[in-house]
Motif scaffolding. Structure first.
Motif, PDB file in Angstrom:
ATOM      1  N   GLN A 157       4.621  -4.615  -8.164  1.00 42.66           N
ATOM      2  CA  GLN A 157       4.443  -5.337  -6.902  1.00 42.66           C
ATOM      3  C   GLN A 157       4.917  -6.786  -7.040  1.00 42.66           C
ATOM      4  O   GLN A 157       4.855  -7.379  -8.111  1.00 42.66           O
ATOM      5  N   GLU A 165       0.844  -1.206   0.000  1.00 40.64           N
ATOM      6  CA  GLU A 165       0.000   0.000   0.000  1.00 40.64           C
ATOM      7  C   GLU A 165       0.876   1.252   0.000  1.00 40.64           C
ATOM      8  O   GLU A 165       0.649   2.195  -0.772  1.00 40.64           O
ATOM      9  N   SER A 175       0.889   1.131 -14.001  1.00 41.81           N
ATOM     10  CA  SER A 175       0.149   1.717 -12.886  1.00 41.81           C
ATOM     11  C   SER A 175       0.105   3.237 -12.996  1.00 41.81           C
ATOM     12  O   SER A 175      -0.901   3.859 -12.654  1.00 41.81           O
ATOM     13  N   PHE A 176       1.194   3.818 -13.474  1.00 43.22           N
ATOM     14  CA  PHE A 176       1.241   5.280 -13.533  1.00 43.22           C
ATOM     15  C   PHE A 176       0.187   5.821 -14.496  1.00 43.22           C
ATOM     16  O   PHE A 176      -0.535   6.771 -14.177  1.00 43.22           O
ATOM     17  N   GLN A 216      -3.511   5.006 -12.971  1.00 43.21           N
ATOM     18  CA  GLN A 216      -3.906   5.807 -11.815  1.00 43.21           C
ATOM     19  C   GLN A 216      -4.051   7.286 -12.175  1.00 43.21           C
ATOM     20  O   GLN A 216      -4.929   7.972 -11.653  1.00 43.21           O
ATOM     21  N   SER A 253       6.505   7.724 -10.626  1.00 42.13           N
ATOM     22  CA  SER A 253       7.020   6.521 -11.253  1.00 42.13           C
ATOM     23  C   SER A 253       6.011   5.387 -11.153  1.00 42.13           C
ATOM     24  O   SER A 253       4.935   5.546 -10.580  1.00 42.13           O
ATOM     25  N   THR A 254       6.379   4.269 -11.723  1.00 43.75           N
ATOM     26  CA  THR A 254       5.474   3.124 -11.800  1.00 43.75           C
ATOM     27  C   THR A 254       5.755   2.174 -10.644  1.00 43.75           C
ATOM     28  O   THR A 254       6.896   2.023 -10.235  1.00 43.75           O
ATOM     29  N   ILE A 255       4.705   1.532 -10.136  1.00 46.76           N
ATOM     30  CA  ILE A 255       4.875   0.532  -9.084  1.00 46.76           C
ATOM     31  C   ILE A 255       4.853  -0.860  -9.712  1.00 46.76           C
ATOM     32  O   ILE A 255       4.009  -1.161 -10.558  1.00 46.76           O
ATOM     33  N   VAL A 276       3.435   7.017  -6.897  1.00 46.49           N
ATOM     34  CA  VAL A 276       2.735   8.185  -7.442  1.00 46.49           C
ATOM     35  C   VAL A 276       3.456   9.466  -7.035  1.00 46.49           C
ATOM     36  O   VAL A 276       3.664  10.367  -7.851  1.00 46.49           O
ATOM     37  N   PRO A 289      -4.671   3.007  -3.186  1.00 47.12           N
ATOM     38  CA  PRO A 289      -3.738   3.965  -2.582  1.00 47.12           C
ATOM     39  C   PRO A 289      -3.085   4.890  -3.605  1.00 47.12           C
ATOM     40  O   PRO A 289      -2.826   6.063  -3.304  1.00 47.12           O
ATOM     41  N   GLY A 290      -2.838   4.377  -4.818  1.00 46.93           N
ATOM     42  CA  GLY A 290      -2.213   5.216  -5.844  1.00 46.93           C
ATOM     43  C   GLY A 290      -3.114   6.367  -6.263  1.00 46.93           C
ATOM     44  O   GLY A 290      -2.667   7.522  -6.355  1.00 46.93           O
ATOM     45  N   ALA A 336      -5.499   7.612  -4.465  1.00 46.98           N
ATOM     46  CA  ALA A 336      -5.592   8.484  -3.291  1.00 46.98           C
ATOM     47  C   ALA A 336      -4.419   9.456  -3.247  1.00 46.98           C
ATOM     48  O   ALA A 336      -4.587  10.658  -2.998  1.00 46.98           O
ATOM     49  N   GLU A 337      -3.226   8.940  -3.491  1.00 44.52           N
ATOM     50  CA  GLU A 337      -2.036   9.809  -3.464  1.00 44.52           C
ATOM     51  C   GLU A 337      -2.124  10.870  -4.557  1.00 44.52           C
ATOM     52  O   GLU A 337      -1.805  12.025  -4.337  1.00 44.52           O
ATOM     53  N   LYS A 338      -2.594  10.435  -5.733  1.00 40.58           N
ATOM     54  CA  LYS A 338      -2.723  11.371  -6.852  1.00 40.58           C
ATOM     55  C   LYS A 338      -3.697  12.498  -6.502  1.00 40.58           C
ATOM     56  O   LYS A 338      -3.506  13.644  -6.882  1.00 40.58           O
ATOM     57  N   ALA A 375       2.664   1.787  -3.327  1.00 43.14           N
ATOM     58  CA  ALA A 375       1.794   2.318  -4.380  1.00 43.14           C
ATOM     59  C   ALA A 375       1.719   3.843  -4.277  1.00 43.14           C
ATOM     60  O   ALA A 375       1.730   4.563  -5.282  1.00 43.14           O
ATOM     61  N   ARG A 376       1.628   4.336  -3.041  1.00 36.82           N
ATOM     62  CA  ARG A 376       1.588   5.796  -2.848  1.00 36.82           C
ATOM     63  C   ARG A 376       2.918   6.433  -3.214  1.00 36.82           C
ATOM     64  O   ARG A 376       2.966   7.476  -3.872  1.00 36.82           O
ATOM     65  N   GLY A 380      -3.056  -4.491  -5.772  1.00 34.50           N
ATOM     66  CA  GLY A 380      -3.591  -3.628  -4.714  1.00 34.50           C
ATOM     67  C   GLY A 380      -3.047  -2.217  -4.784  1.00 34.50           C
ATOM     68  O   GLY A 380      -3.034  -1.505  -3.790  1.00 34.50           O
ATOM     69  N   SER A 381      -2.574  -1.800  -5.958  1.00 35.88           N
ATOM     70  CA  SER A 381      -1.944  -0.481  -6.086  1.00 35.88           C
ATOM     71  C   SER A 381      -2.925   0.632  -6.399  1.00 35.88           C
ATOM     72  O   SER A 381      -2.670   1.793  -6.081  1.00 35.88           O
TER      73      SER A 381
END
Lengths: 311, 255
Positions: A112, A97, B101-102, B105, A108-110, A104, B136-137, B139-141, A100-101, B132-133
């Protein structure tokens, strides 16, 4: 110049061993990584982290926000001290979690659950392990590292430690902690798991699994068929694609046929033992050690043997 | 429901994803996963998120919008959501194929903004990536707090009380809106559509949301089947349990 950053997994100021594996993964990307150790009082965890071989330097990051897990606050604190570059951490549920934050916030890209790093090619399981995907990085990334895949780094190092204090705002509030109903380990935390399927016949028979689990320090899991059939078996015990994905050193499947759904959640376990009366059950194709027997016959012997061996 | 709710209509957004059926076998063809034959479903944890969103509306009022990102085939899960009772269904049109993901999101966050979302629900992880990204991703954005893997919620007008598993047991957590919540199983079985819902859903329109396509910084090299384990040792009969225990200690070194 772009750095390699490791975020240590720290729970209540205690360094988790998974971090040593992340160090090894980071070293395959380049030398002298910076290791960030977060905590409300991170000094002792930071001293321990400084002994990981290959670590260039350690940042002991003190922030009161680390008292409760709040991904927004933790991300703010860590982002403020982490220089640009690849960032790696453990793939625990908190780690994923937070990562992932951080991805952003670092534009950059996550990626997992990384299981392989080869230059800029990064491999991770998808479809719950039914396939592996390799992606190529065109810039800095954030990665979480699957446990029990990379060898832990040795601890003969002595990196320098610097201290940084931040004060990030908690965005959520902890109202109450409700203790676990039992002291039982959760499957996602356990290094040994013994799971029962519908072949156990009745939820009461899971008691047999619990007594063996107590001998091994193991967690008890269940197949989806067992969870769906018996109310007494909660979803929190479910291992599989719609339950928990686990990666323990030892996974013992009892009365589990090995549906693709279940295999997806446990196939990467280091060693798999299957006990099933049906010798043609698919689980045997994935087991390192298979025992064709009913659980009624096999479990009492297993308990006795473990008792003799482990005391 | 009080009058206040009418003036204080909370915009509830659910992010849902279409994924291959979790029972599907994934074939690899020419180094890529071949999804041409799979059955597509709503990701199972997103079904819990839909259920939670509908319960949120029932508790304090509001409007529920289900949003997805993908090609036209994804309209199926939006119609299914409509049949369950969501008010609006919307899709960000994106081509078949890999988006990192970038990209995902960034585009979702922009759509969430343009739809005026005040609370966003999604599943704790999609069944295809298990990452699961997204929650939260996004949310951060958006600069919002997020709480993951939630198993129970008490809905307030402008705040939520959530139960979340933690190392010590269960944590009861308070959060003010706006926020992103990722949902685990726990709020009861997701409801099933009734005939009236299904009929209404057939006529429903999917709103296409235009957002700027954001490029990512990874590309797919290829897919592979996981390596097969070497064949294991098989024993017939419970009298071999002691042999296996010895192997676990002396050969595997795991006990």
């Amino acid at each position: 110049m772009s750095e390699i950053i490791i975020l240590a997994e720290v729970i209540n100021n205690t360094l988790k061993e998974s971090t040593a594996e992340v160090v090894t993964a980071a070293l395959s990307l380049g030398g002298n990584p910076i290791l960030i150790v977060p905590g409300t009082s991170p000094d002792s965890a930071a001293s321990m982290a400084a002994t990981y071989e290959g670590v260039g330097s350690v940042i002991a990051l003190q922030d009161d926000c680390f008292s409760n897990f709040d991904s927004a606050a933790w991300c703010e604190a860590i982002a403020s001290v982490a220089p640009p570059g690849h960032l790696l951490t453990s793939s625990s549920s908190m780690g994923k979690e937070l990562a992932a934050r951080l991805a952003v916030s670092r534009n950059s890209t996550i990626i997992q659950d990384v299981i392989k790093i080869e230059g800029s090619n990064i491999t991770h399981p998808i479809y719950s392990g039914k396939a592996h995907e390799t992606v190529s990085l065109n810039g800095p990334s954030v990665m979480t590292i699957r446990s029990n895949v990379f060898k832990p780094s040795g601890n003969g190092g002595s990196a320098s430690i610097s201290n940084v204090n931040t004060s990030s705002n908690l965005r959520t509030s902890l109202k109450e902690m409700v203790a676990k109903a039992s002291e039982r380990l959760d499957v996602s935390e356990a290094d040994i798991i013994i799971s029962g399927g519908r072949g156990m016949g009745s939820p009461n028979n899971f008691e047999k699994l619990y007594s063996i689990a107590d001998k091994l320090g193991a967690a008890v899991g269940a197949s989806r068929a067992a969870v769906d059939t018996w109310e007494e078996i909660p979803h929190s015990m479910q291992v599989g694609q719609t339950g928990k994905t686990v990666n323990p050193s030892l996974y013992i499947a009892v009365g589990i046929s090995g549906a693709i759904q279940h295999l997806a959640g446990m196939r990467t376990s280091k060693y798999i033992v299957a006990i099933n009366k049906d010798g043609t059950a698919p689980i045997f194709r994935h087991a390192d050690y298979g025992i064709i027997a009913t659980w009624e016959e096999a479990l009492p012997i297993l308990e006795q043997e473990l008792g003799t061996l482990l005391g | 429901m009080g009058c206040l709710s009418w003036f204080n209509m909370v915009e509830i957004l659910v992010l849902i994803k279409q994924v291959p059926d979790t029972n599907a076998k994934i074939e690899i063809k020419d180094g890529k996963a071949d999804l041409s034959m799979v059955k597509w479903i709503t990701s199972p944890y997103d079904e819990y998120a839909l259920e939670v969103a509908l319960q949120h509306k029932e508790a304090v009022g509001g409007t529920v919008t289900a949003l997805t990102l993908g090609p036209a085939r994804c309209d199926k899960i939006l119609k299914d959501a409509k049949a369950l009772g969501v008010d609006n269904i919307a899709r960000i049109d994106a081509p078949e194929g890999y988006l990192d993901s970038f990209s995902v999101q960034s585009m979702l966050a922009e759509a969430c903004n343009s739809l005026g979302a005040e609370i966003i629900y999604c599943g704790k992880a999609a069944a295809d990536t298990n990452a699961g990204s997204t929650g939260p991703g996004v949310a951060e954005k958006l600069g919002w707090p997020s709480v993951a893997n939630v198993t129970n919620i008490i809905f307030g007008e402008s705040s939520l009380e959530l139960m979340q598993p933690s190392f010590e047991g269960q944590a009861k957590i308070g959060v003010n809106l706006p926020a992103v919540i990722t949902c685990d199983k726990g709020m009861g079985e997701p409801r099933r559509a009734n005939v009236k819902g299904i009929m209404m859903a057939k006529r429903a329109n999917v709103d296409l949301i235009g957002v700027e396509t954001v490029g990512g910084n990874t590309s797919v090299v290829g897919h592979a089947s996981p390596p097969d384990k070497p064949p294991g040792k098989s024993f017939d009969g419970s009298e071999h349990v002691s042999t296996v225990v010895k192997l676990l200690r002396d050969e595997a070194n795991v006990i």
